[in-house]
Design a protein around this motif. Structure first.
Motif, PDB file in Angstrom:
ATOM      1  N   TYR A  57       0.833  -1.208   0.000  1.00 57.77           N
ATOM      2  CA  TYR A  57       0.000   0.000   0.000  1.00 57.77           C
ATOM      3  C   TYR A  57       0.868   1.259   0.000  1.00 57.77           C
ATOM      4  O   TYR A  57       0.619   2.183  -0.778  1.00 57.77           O
ATOM      5  CB  TYR A  57      -0.933  -0.009   1.211  1.00 57.77           C
TER       6      TYR A  57
ATOM      7  N   PHE B  21      -6.973  -2.631   0.942  1.00 59.08           N
ATOM      8  CA  PHE B  21      -6.763  -1.383   0.223  1.00 59.08           C
ATOM      9  C   PHE B  21      -7.974  -0.459   0.356  1.00 59.08           C
ATOM     10  O   PHE B  21      -7.828   0.742   0.624  1.00 59.08           O
ATOM     11  CB  PHE B  21      -6.478  -1.688  -1.255  1.00 59.08           C
ATOM     12  N   GLU B  22      -9.164  -1.014   0.178  1.00 64.61           N
ATOM     13  CA  GLU B  22     -10.389  -0.212   0.290  1.00 64.61           C
ATOM     14  C   GLU B  22     -10.533   0.378   1.683  1.00 64.61           C
ATOM     15  O   GLU B  22     -10.927   1.538   1.839  1.00 64.61           O
ATOM     16  CB  GLU B  22     -11.604  -1.056  -0.073  1.00 64.61           C
TER      17      GLU B  22
ATOM     18  N   LYS C 183      -8.099   1.061   3.811  1.00 60.40           N
ATOM     19  CA  LYS C 183      -7.089   2.121   3.953  1.00 60.40           C
ATOM     20  C   LYS C 183      -7.526   3.389   3.224  1.00 60.40           C
ATOM     21  O   LYS C 183      -7.340   4.497   3.740  1.00 60.40           O
ATOM     22  CB  LYS C 183      -5.734   1.655   3.414  1.00 60.40           C
ATOM     23  N   GLU C 184      -8.101   3.251   2.053  1.00 60.45           N
ATOM     24  CA  GLU C 184      -8.559   4.404   1.294  1.00 60.45           C
ATOM     25  C   GLU C 184      -9.721   5.112   1.997  1.00 60.45           C
ATOM     26  O   GLU C 184      -9.798   6.346   1.974  1.00 60.45           O
ATOM     27  CB  GLU C 184      -8.955   3.992  -0.130  1.00 60.45           C
ATOM     28  N   GLN C 185     -10.612   4.352   2.627  1.00 60.61           N
ATOM     29  CA  GLN C 185     -11.709   4.958   3.385  1.00 60.61           C
ATOM     30  C   GLN C 185     -11.159   5.760   4.562  1.00 60.61           C
ATOM     31  O   GLN C 185     -11.613   6.880   4.815  1.00 60.61           O
ATOM     32  CB  GLN C 185     -12.671   3.890   3.885  1.00 60.61           C
TER      33      GLN C 185
ATOM     34  N   LYS D  46      -8.158   7.050   4.816  1.00 56.95           N
ATOM     35  CA  LYS D  46      -7.449   8.197   4.232  1.00 56.95           C
ATOM     36  C   LYS D  46      -8.432   9.293   3.842  1.00 56.95           C
ATOM     37  O   LYS D  46      -8.205  10.482   4.102  1.00 56.95           O
ATOM     38  CB  LYS D  46      -6.656   7.725   3.023  1.00 56.95           C
ATOM     39  N   SER D  47      -9.559   8.907   3.253  1.00 49.66           N
ATOM     40  CA  SER D  47     -10.579   9.863   2.844  1.00 49.66           C
ATOM     41  C   SER D  47     -11.166  10.598   4.045  1.00 49.66           C
ATOM     42  O   SER D  47     -11.393  11.815   4.001  1.00 49.66           O
ATOM     43  CB  SER D  47     -11.676   9.141   2.073  1.00 49.66           C
TER      44      SER D  47
END
Length: 107
Positions: A44, A90-91, A93-95, A97-98
């Motif tokens: 990531y 990954f999803e 982590k992206e949530q 981060k958002s």
């Protein structure tokens, strides 16, 4: 090996990453692997998107600490399961981060 899962520290120095995890295969079979979350964390932070391009690399990294049978069929199953788990990782982590970006922007 103790029954409890031990913690390790990832390259970004975040505690709480499990050293051992269960992988669940479509037929219901399960296998315990070492270092999967650490491998995901590294991928990531290297900016590796989930997809077929990274799948073989993830399996290769996993095989450095775990026995992966050499059978092509079994390796394909492992690859599919590891990639599915990386997509979920990954999803998530992206949530996170958002949400952090939204907080920093005052939303």
């Amino acid at each position: 090996m103790p029954a409890q899962m031990s913690e390790v520290t990832c390259p970004c120095m975040m505690a709480g990453i499990e050293e051992c995890r269960q992988l669940v295969f479509p037929d219901g079979g399960q296998i315990r692997v070492k270092g999967l979350d650490r491998i995901f964390e590294i991928a990531y932070w290297e900016g590796k998107m989930p997809g077929n391009d990274i799948a073989d690399e993830l399996l290769e990294r996993l095989s450095e600490e775990n026995y992966i049978p050499s059978s092509e069929h079994v390796r394909l199953e492992y690859t599919a399961v590891v990639l599915k788990e990386y997509r979920k990782f990954f999803e998530k982590k992206e949530q996170i981060k958002s949400k952090i970006v939204d907080i920093n922007e005052g939303k």
